[in-house]
Design a protein around this motif. Structure first.
Motif, PDB file in Angstrom:
ATOM      1  N   ALA A  35       0.831  -1.211   0.000  1.00  0.00           N
ATOM      2  CA  ALA A  35       0.000   0.000   0.000  1.00  0.00           C
ATOM      3  C   ALA A  35       0.863   1.258   0.000  1.00  0.00           C
ATOM      4  N   ALA A  36       1.920   1.254   0.793  1.00  0.00           N
ATOM      5  CA  ALA A  36       2.809   2.421   0.849  1.00  0.00           C
ATOM      6  C   ALA A  36       3.536   2.619  -0.477  1.00  0.00           C
ATOM      7  N   THR A  37       3.921   1.524  -1.118  1.00  0.00           N
ATOM      8  CA  THR A  37       4.597   1.634  -2.414  1.00  0.00           C
ATOM      9  C   THR A  37       3.702   2.312  -3.439  1.00  0.00           C
ATOM     10  N   ILE A  38       2.443   1.878  -3.500  1.00  0.00           N
ATOM     11  CA  ILE A  38       1.509   2.497  -4.443  1.00  0.00           C
ATOM     12  C   ILE A  38       1.243   3.952  -4.055  1.00  0.00           C
ATOM     13  N   ALA A  39       1.074   4.216  -2.773  1.00  0.00           N
ATOM     14  CA  ALA A  39       0.807   5.590  -2.333  1.00  0.00           C
ATOM     15  C   ALA A  39       1.977   6.514  -2.689  1.00  0.00           C
ATOM     16  N   GLY A 128      -6.184 -10.204 -13.138  1.00  0.00           N
ATOM     17  CA  GLY A 128      -7.631 -10.120 -12.981  1.00  0.00           C
ATOM     18  C   GLY A 128      -8.045  -8.777 -12.417  1.00  0.00           C
ATOM     19  N   PHE A 129      -7.273  -8.273 -11.468  1.00  0.00           N
ATOM     20  CA  PHE A 129      -7.552  -6.942 -10.913  1.00  0.00           C
ATOM     21  C   PHE A 129      -7.439  -5.873 -11.987  1.00  0.00           C
ATOM     22  N   VAL A 130      -6.381  -5.934 -12.776  1.00  0.00           N
ATOM     23  CA  VAL A 130      -6.185  -4.936 -13.829  1.00  0.00           C
ATOM     24  C   VAL A 130      -7.302  -5.049 -14.866  1.00  0.00           C
ATOM     25  N   GLY A 131      -7.666  -6.277 -15.230  1.00  0.00           N
ATOM     26  CA  GLY A 131      -8.755  -6.474 -16.193  1.00  0.00           C
ATOM     27  C   GLY A 131     -10.083  -5.961 -15.663  1.00  0.00           C
ATOM     28  N   ALA A 132     -10.383  -6.230 -14.403  1.00  0.00           N
ATOM     29  CA  ALA A 132     -11.629  -5.741 -13.798  1.00  0.00           C
ATOM     30  C   ALA A 132     -11.628  -4.217 -13.736  1.00  0.00           C
ATOM     31  N   ALA A 133     -10.477  -3.631 -13.468  1.00  0.00           N
ATOM     32  CA  ALA A 133     -10.391  -2.169 -13.447  1.00  0.00           C
ATOM     33  C   ALA A 133     -10.662  -1.593 -14.830  1.00  0.00           C
ATOM     34  N   PHE A 134     -10.170  -2.260 -15.877  1.00  0.00           N
ATOM     35  CA  PHE A 134     -10.447  -1.800 -17.234  1.00  0.00           C
ATOM     36  C   PHE A 134     -11.931  -1.869 -17.565  1.00  0.00           C
ATOM     37  N   THR A 148       0.253   4.024 -15.672  1.00  0.00           N
ATOM     38  CA  THR A 148       0.727   4.428 -14.352  1.00  0.00           C
ATOM     39  C   THR A 148       0.150   3.512 -13.279  1.00  0.00           C
ATOM     40  N   VAL A 149      -1.124   3.137 -13.436  1.00  0.00           N
ATOM     41  CA  VAL A 149      -1.763   2.217 -12.497  1.00  0.00           C
ATOM     42  C   VAL A 149      -1.088   0.853 -12.560  1.00  0.00           C
ATOM     43  N   LEU A 150      -0.812   0.385 -13.774  1.00  0.00           N
ATOM     44  CA  LEU A 150      -0.157  -0.917 -13.948  1.00  0.00           C
ATOM     45  C   LEU A 150       1.238  -0.915 -13.329  1.00  0.00           C
ATOM     46  N   VAL A 151       2.005   0.134 -13.561  1.00  0.00           N
ATOM     47  CA  VAL A 151       3.353   0.227 -12.972  1.00  0.00           C
ATOM     48  C   VAL A 151       3.270   0.266 -11.451  1.00  0.00           C
ATOM     49  N   GLY A 152       2.321   1.025 -10.915  1.00  0.00           N
ATOM     50  CA  GLY A 152       2.152   1.084  -9.461  1.00  0.00           C
ATOM     51  C   GLY A 152       1.838  -0.280  -8.861  1.00  0.00           C
ATOM     52  N   ASN A 153       0.936  -1.029  -9.506  1.00  0.00           N
ATOM     53  CA  ASN A 153       0.606  -2.366  -9.010  1.00  0.00           C
ATOM     54  C   ASN A 153       1.789  -3.318  -9.113  1.00  0.00           C
ATOM     55  N   LEU A 154       2.544  -3.224 -10.187  1.00  0.00           N
ATOM     56  CA  LEU A 154       3.730  -4.085 -10.319  1.00  0.00           C
ATOM     57  C   LEU A 154       4.802  -3.719  -9.292  1.00  0.00           C
ATOM     58  N   LEU A 155       4.966  -2.431  -9.008  1.00  0.00           N
ATOM     59  CA  LEU A 155       5.908  -2.023  -7.960  1.00  0.00           C
ATOM     60  C   LEU A 155       5.477  -2.553  -6.590  1.00  0.00           C
ATOM     61  N   ALA A 156       4.179  -2.464  -6.300  1.00  0.00           N
ATOM     62  CA  ALA A 156       3.667  -2.974  -5.023  1.00  0.00           C
ATOM     63  C   ALA A 156       3.848  -4.483  -4.927  1.00  0.00           C
ATOM     64  N   ALA A 157       3.552  -5.190  -6.007  1.00  0.00           N
ATOM     65  CA  ALA A 157       3.731  -6.650  -6.006  1.00  0.00           C
ATOM     66  C   ALA A 157       5.195  -7.021  -5.825  1.00  0.00           C
ATOM     67  N   THR A 158       6.078  -6.253  -6.434  1.00  0.00           N
ATOM     68  CA  THR A 158       7.518  -6.506  -6.289  1.00  0.00           C
ATOM     69  C   THR A 158       7.968  -6.252  -4.852  1.00  0.00           C
ATOM     70  N   GLY A 159       7.488  -5.174  -4.253  1.00  0.00           N
ATOM     71  CA  GLY A 159       7.846  -4.881  -2.860  1.00  0.00           C
ATOM     72  C   GLY A 159       7.356  -5.961  -1.914  1.00  0.00           C
ATOM     73  N   MET A 160       6.119  -6.401  -2.105  1.00  0.00           N
ATOM     74  CA  MET A 160       5.572  -7.456  -1.251  1.00  0.00           C
ATOM     75  C   MET A 160       6.309  -8.772  -1.472  1.00  0.00           C
ATOM     76  N   ALA A 161       6.593  -9.102  -2.732  1.00  0.00           N
ATOM     77  CA  ALA A 161       7.304 -10.349  -3.038  1.00  0.00           C
ATOM     78  C   ALA A 161       8.707 -10.343  -2.441  1.00  0.00           C
ATOM     79  N   THR A 162       9.380  -9.203  -2.486  1.00  0.00           N
ATOM     80  CA  THR A 162      10.721  -9.100  -1.895  1.00  0.00           C
ATOM     81  C   THR A 162      10.660  -9.330  -0.393  1.00  0.00           C
ATOM     82  N   TYR A 163       9.672  -8.741   0.256  1.00  0.00           N
ATOM     83  CA  TYR A 163       9.520  -8.942   1.702  1.00  0.00           C
ATOM     84  C   TYR A 163       9.260 -10.416   2.011  1.00  0.00           C
ATOM     85  N   PHE A 164       8.337 -11.016   1.281  1.00  0.00           N
ATOM     86  CA  PHE A 164       8.024 -12.432   1.526  1.00  0.00           C
ATOM     87  C   PHE A 164       9.220 -13.326   1.214  1.00  0.00           C
TER      88      PHE A 164
END
Length: 175
Positions: A35-39, A128-134, A148-164
């Motif tokens: 969430a912080a990454t996207i924000a 699926g989230f990106v498709g539903a948003a479209f 910009t939305v797609l890049v933000g979601n990919l950055l957030a997924a990358t941050g979460m994946a790195t933590y996990f």
């Protein structure tokens, strides 16, 4: 006359409470990171475009006041109340997603054969989230620029994946 049966069965395998709470703690932390990454990403994009807090204000207005934001999202005034409401909901949703992801990763760590399926599920969820948003939020995505939305979601997924990845060193994914 009383009959006594000698039953010896193994106790069910359960996780200790500390393991369960640690799992959800990892999920909440990963959710906050996402969430912080996207924000932060959208704050930078909004500052670059000369309208700080525009994105969370538009999304908050669309979420809480449907008809106002969907007509002309580019004309929505910036409301700090909408920014705070949306940020709170956004963080809670990400924490819930992080909790589910943490639980799935714990399951994958103890069961090697399901890791690839869980990874595939998370990728399908993201797309699926990106498709539903479209489909459901096209006017808002046009106002916010969908790349910009797609890049933000990919950055957030990358941050979460790195933590996990750092907190699940024994995780092996085998198809």
């Amino acid at each position: 006359m009383a009959v006594q049966f000698d039953t010896t069965s193994a106790p069910p395998v359960t996780s200790r409470p500390s393991e369960i709470s640690q799992t959800y703690q990892h999920g909440i932390v990963a959710g906050v990171i996402g969430a912080a990454t996207i924000a932060i990403w959208f704050f930078i994009v909004d500052i670059f475009n000369g309208r700080p807090f525009y994105t969370p204000s538009v999304l908050g207005t669309a979420l809480f006041r449907h008809s106002i934001a969907l007509d002309h999202p580019e004309t929505v005034p910036i409301s700090f109340a909408m920014v705070l409401f949306y940020t709170w909901v956004h963080a809670m949703i990400f924490c819930a997603i992080g909790g589910v992801a943490a639980k799935l990763l714990d399951f994958a760590e103890s069961n090697v054969n399901v890791g690839f399926g869980i990874l595939l599920l998370l990728v399908i969820f993201e797309f699926g989230f990106v498709g539903a948003a479209f489909i459901f939020a096209e006017p808002i995505l046009q106002a916010l620029a969908w790349p910009t939305v797609l890049v933000g979601n990919l950055l957030a997924a990358t941050g979460m994946a790195t933590y996990f990845w750092r907190h699940h060193p024994n995780l092996k994914i085998e198809p």
